[in-house]
Design a protein around this motif. Structure first.
Motif, PDB file in Angstrom:
ATOM      1  N   LEU A 228      38.700 -15.846  44.295  1.00  0.00           N
ATOM      2  CA  LEU A 228      37.304 -16.732  44.813  1.00  0.00           C
ATOM      3  C   LEU A 228      37.494 -17.995  43.907  1.00  0.00           C
ATOM      4  O   LEU A 228      37.604 -17.961  42.525  1.00  0.00           O
ATOM      5  CB  LEU A 228      36.078 -16.104  44.255  1.00  0.00           C
ATOM      6  CG  LEU A 228      34.837 -17.232  44.766  1.00  0.00           C
ATOM      7  CD1 LEU A 228      34.450 -17.256  46.195  1.00  0.00           C
ATOM      8  CD2 LEU A 228      33.611 -16.200  43.990  1.00  0.00           C
ATOM      9  N   THR A 229      37.453 -19.200  44.431  1.00  0.00           N
ATOM     10  CA  THR A 229      37.525 -20.590  43.954  1.00  0.00           C
ATOM     11  C   THR A 229      36.281 -21.186  43.980  1.00  0.00           C
ATOM     12  O   THR A 229      35.746 -21.213  45.092  1.00  0.00           O
ATOM     13  CB  THR A 229      38.803 -21.399  44.308  1.00  0.00           C
ATOM     14  OG1 THR A 229      39.835 -20.653  44.149  1.00  0.00           O
ATOM     15  CG2 THR A 229      38.499 -22.723  43.621  1.00  0.00           C
ATOM     16  N   VAL A 230      35.590 -21.499  42.942  1.00  0.00           N
ATOM     17  CA  VAL A 230      34.261 -22.226  42.664  1.00  0.00           C
ATOM     18  C   VAL A 230      34.738 -23.601  42.619  1.00  0.00           C
ATOM     19  O   VAL A 230      35.385 -23.927  41.665  1.00  0.00           O
ATOM     20  CB  VAL A 230      33.259 -21.857  41.464  1.00  0.00           C
ATOM     21  CG1 VAL A 230      32.150 -22.302  41.716  1.00  0.00           C
ATOM     22  CG2 VAL A 230      33.490 -20.055  41.664  1.00  0.00           C
TER      23      VAL A 230
ATOM     24  N   LYS B 250      26.829 -26.779  44.203  1.00  0.00           N
ATOM     25  CA  LYS B 250      25.905 -27.216  43.226  1.00  0.00           C
ATOM     26  C   LYS B 250      25.287 -26.676  41.977  1.00  0.00           C
ATOM     27  O   LYS B 250      24.910 -27.184  41.157  1.00  0.00           O
ATOM     28  CB  LYS B 250      24.587 -27.745  44.078  1.00  0.00           C
ATOM     29  CG  LYS B 250      25.011 -28.815  45.340  1.00  0.00           C
ATOM     30  CD  LYS B 250      24.897 -30.027  44.933  1.00  0.00           C
ATOM     31  CE  LYS B 250      25.400 -30.837  45.981  1.00  0.00           C
ATOM     32  NZ  LYS B 250      26.762 -31.235  46.484  1.00  0.00           N
ATOM     33  N   ASN B 251      25.143 -25.286  41.949  1.00  0.00           N
ATOM     34  CA  ASN B 251      24.478 -24.781  41.013  1.00  0.00           C
ATOM     35  C   ASN B 251      25.450 -23.341  40.645  1.00  0.00           C
ATOM     36  O   ASN B 251      25.099 -22.281  41.278  1.00  0.00           O
ATOM     37  CB  ASN B 251      23.109 -24.165  41.380  1.00  0.00           C
ATOM     38  CG  ASN B 251      22.526 -23.267  40.457  1.00  0.00           C
ATOM     39  OD1 ASN B 251      23.025 -23.463  39.104  1.00  0.00           O
ATOM     40  ND2 ASN B 251      21.444 -22.465  40.561  1.00  0.00           N
ATOM     41  N   PRO B 252      26.677 -23.609  40.178  1.00  0.00           N
ATOM     42  CA  PRO B 252      27.649 -22.439  40.156  1.00  0.00           C
ATOM     43  C   PRO B 252      27.462 -21.325  39.120  1.00  0.00           C
ATOM     44  O   PRO B 252      27.867 -20.151  39.049  1.00  0.00           O
ATOM     45  CB  PRO B 252      28.896 -23.078  39.776  1.00  0.00           C
ATOM     46  CG  PRO B 252      28.739 -24.381  39.231  1.00  0.00           C
ATOM     47  CD  PRO B 252      27.043 -24.727  39.685  1.00  0.00           C
ATOM     48  N   THR B 253      26.361 -21.574  37.981  1.00  0.00           N
ATOM     49  CA  THR B 253      26.116 -20.707  36.985  1.00  0.00           C
ATOM     50  C   THR B 253      25.477 -19.563  37.603  1.00  0.00           C
ATOM     51  O   THR B 253      24.618 -19.530  37.988  1.00  0.00           O
ATOM     52  CB  THR B 253      25.388 -21.449  35.998  1.00  0.00           C
ATOM     53  OG1 THR B 253      25.905 -22.206  35.299  1.00  0.00           O
ATOM     54  CG2 THR B 253      24.946 -20.201  34.879  1.00  0.00           C
ATOM     55  N   ALA B 254      26.168 -18.344  37.589  1.00  0.00           N
ATOM     56  CA  ALA B 254      25.586 -16.971  38.046  1.00  0.00           C
ATOM     57  C   ALA B 254      26.744 -15.685  37.600  1.00  0.00           C
ATOM     58  O   ALA B 254      27.786 -16.122  37.179  1.00  0.00           O
ATOM     59  CB  ALA B 254      25.751 -17.055  39.749  1.00  0.00           C
ATOM     60  N   PHE B 255      26.395 -14.698  38.133  1.00  0.00           N
ATOM     61  CA  PHE B 255      27.182 -13.549  38.014  1.00  0.00           C
ATOM     62  C   PHE B 255      27.940 -13.315  38.962  1.00  0.00           C
ATOM     63  O   PHE B 255      27.209 -12.983  39.934  1.00  0.00           O
ATOM     64  CB  PHE B 255      26.279 -12.294  37.255  1.00  0.00           C
ATOM     65  CG  PHE B 255      27.059 -10.957  37.103  1.00  0.00           C
ATOM     66  CD1 PHE B 255      26.526  -9.848  37.226  1.00  0.00           C
ATOM     67  CD2 PHE B 255      27.825 -11.424  35.975  1.00  0.00           C
ATOM     68  CE1 PHE B 255      27.073  -8.823  36.788  1.00  0.00           C
ATOM     69  CE2 PHE B 255      28.759 -10.033  35.423  1.00  0.00           C
ATOM     70  CZ  PHE B 255      28.064  -8.913  36.052  1.00  0.00           C
ATOM     71  N   TYR B 256      29.198 -13.178  39.268  1.00  0.00           N
ATOM     72  CA  TYR B 256      29.845 -12.906  40.164  1.00  0.00           C
ATOM     73  C   TYR B 256      30.572 -11.408  40.642  1.00  0.00           C
ATOM     74  O   TYR B 256      31.394 -10.831  39.660  1.00  0.00           O
ATOM     75  CB  TYR B 256      31.097 -13.939  40.721  1.00  0.00           C
ATOM     76  CG  TYR B 256      30.552 -15.397  40.764  1.00  0.00           C
ATOM     77  CD1 TYR B 256      30.078 -16.235  39.745  1.00  0.00           C
ATOM     78  CD2 TYR B 256      30.414 -15.945  41.902  1.00  0.00           C
ATOM     79  CE1 TYR B 256      29.501 -17.477  39.841  1.00  0.00           C
ATOM     80  CE2 TYR B 256      29.833 -17.340  42.389  1.00  0.00           C
ATOM     81  CZ  TYR B 256      29.458 -17.999  41.224  1.00  0.00           C
ATOM     82  OH  TYR B 256      28.905 -19.384  41.342  1.00  0.00           O
ATOM     83  N   LEU B 257      30.356 -11.064  41.749  1.00  0.00           N
ATOM     84  CA  LEU B 257      30.915  -9.591  41.853  1.00  0.00           C
ATOM     85  C   LEU B 257      31.712  -9.490  42.894  1.00  0.00           C
ATOM     86  O   LEU B 257      31.445  -9.976  44.026  1.00  0.00           O
ATOM     87  CB  LEU B 257      29.649  -8.762  42.138  1.00  0.00           C
ATOM     88  CG  LEU B 257      28.716  -8.484  40.772  1.00  0.00           C
ATOM     89  CD1 LEU B 257      27.270  -7.831  41.189  1.00  0.00           C
ATOM     90  CD2 LEU B 257      29.497  -7.496  39.822  1.00  0.00           C
ATOM     91  N   CYS B 258      32.744  -8.942  42.688  1.00  0.00           N
ATOM     92  CA  CYS B 258      33.925  -8.403  43.742  1.00  0.00           C
ATOM     93  C   CYS B 258      33.776  -6.953  44.098  1.00  0.00           C
ATOM     94  O   CYS B 258      33.287  -6.201  43.336  1.00  0.00           O
ATOM     95  CB  CYS B 258      35.147  -8.781  43.367  1.00  0.00           C
ATOM     96  SG  CYS B 258      36.844  -8.518  44.479  1.00  0.00           S
ATOM     97  N   ALA B 259      33.916  -6.794  45.558  1.00  0.00           N
ATOM     98  CA  ALA B 259      33.777  -5.289  45.995  1.00  0.00           C
ATOM     99  C   ALA B 259      34.849  -5.040  47.075  1.00  0.00           C
ATOM    100  O   ALA B 259      35.470  -6.096  47.639  1.00  0.00           O
ATOM    101  CB  ALA B 259      32.436  -5.008  46.448  1.00  0.00           C
TER     102      ALA B 259
ATOM    103  N   THR C 216      29.676 -19.688  33.615  1.00  0.00           N
ATOM    104  CA  THR C 216      28.574 -20.744  33.117  1.00  0.00           C
ATOM    105  C   THR C 216      29.227 -22.172  32.945  1.00  0.00           C
ATOM    106  O   THR C 216      30.078 -22.247  32.832  1.00  0.00           O
ATOM    107  CB  THR C 216      28.310 -20.384  31.553  1.00  0.00           C
ATOM    108  OG1 THR C 216      27.823 -19.040  31.583  1.00  0.00           O
ATOM    109  CG2 THR C 216      27.094 -21.430  30.977  1.00  0.00           C
ATOM    110  N   VAL C 217      28.363 -23.053  33.719  1.00  0.00           N
ATOM    111  CA  VAL C 217      28.771 -24.387  33.867  1.00  0.00           C
ATOM    112  C   VAL C 217      28.174 -25.111  32.566  1.00  0.00           C
ATOM    113  O   VAL C 217      27.117 -24.908  32.278  1.00  0.00           O
ATOM    114  CB  VAL C 217      28.372 -25.174  35.020  1.00  0.00           C
ATOM    115  CG1 VAL C 217      28.719 -26.576  35.087  1.00  0.00           C
ATOM    116  CG2 VAL C 217      28.940 -24.623  36.154  1.00  0.00           C
TER     117      VAL C 217
END
Lengths: 113, 113
Positions: free
Chosen positions: B76-78, B83-92, B111-112
């Motif tokens: 995944l490319t962010v 606009k608001n990329p700070t988050a917890f990203y989960l792959c499944a 974290t940005v």
């Protein structure tokens, strides 16, 4: 639009005090309802899949049940290690081959020793 | 052991930079997914892929891109457009994306700064 509402948002129990978590859902046709456990900073861990009203599944101190409108996750005599956030998700029946999951916001369960 | 590996666990990005999150699975699953998790919100689907060289947008695909060149990999490319990329990203991943449960990786916290 599919919707999943979990209640309560947070629940604190004494060790050994049994209770239930609720997952209410709205979906045009249900293919499956899933329960996951998530520990802080970790990915969700699969617990159960329920497919039809009246179905029940058990794993250790957990039992999941399903009706046409909601699912319950019953926890019997919980231990501190059961503390986690419990997530519910529904998967609709789709004619388009994209039966995406819709998640609730979870119930944060804390078991006090 | 079979499973899903996400890397890195923590990632810091400056504003305006693109960043790629890795997701690899050795479960021989056909379907793979990327979710975003924010406090107080359910998991939201970014992209999913049910077969190699094919993927579909989820509910919040804007500012993200993916590729599925190999069955076991779904990066995944962010992009800077998010606009608001700070988050917890989960792959499944799941066996076929229809009737089987999804298994999750341990997540990447972006974290940005």
């Amino acid at each position: 639009e599919d919707q999943v509402t979990q209640s309560p948002e947070a629940l604190r129990l004494q060790e050994g005090e049994s209770s239930s978590l609720n997952c209410s859902y709205t979906v045009s046709g249900l293919r499956g309802l899933f329960w996951y456990r998530q520990d802080p900073g970790k990915g969700p861990e699969f617990l159960f899949t329920l497919y039809s009203a009246g179905e029940e599944k058990e794993k250790e101190r957990l039992k999941a049940t399903l009706t046409k409108k909601e699912s319950f996750l019953h926890i019997t005599a919980p231990k501190p290690e059961d503390s986690a956030t419990y997530l519910c998700a529904v998967q609709p029946i789709s004619n388009f081959g994209n039966e995406k999951l819709t998640f609730g916001t979870g119930t944060r369960l804390t078991i006090i020793p | 052991d079979g499973g899903i590996t996400q890397s890195p666990k923590y990632l810091f990005r400056k504003e305006g930079q693109n960043v790629t999150l890795s997701c690899e699975q050795n479960l021989n699953h056909d379907a793979m997914y990327w979710y975003r998790q924010d406090p107080g919100q359910g998991l939201r689907l970014i992209y999913y892929s049910q077969i190699v060289n094919d993927f579909q947008k989820g509910d919040i695909a804007e500012g993200y891109s993916v590729s599925r060149e190999k069955k076991e990999s779904f990066p995944l490319t962010v992009t800077s457009a998010q606009k608001n990329p700070t988050a917890f990203y989960l792959c499944a991943s799941s066996l076929d994306g229809v009737d089987t449960e999804a298994f999750f990786g341990q997540g990447t916290r972006l974290t940005v700064v």
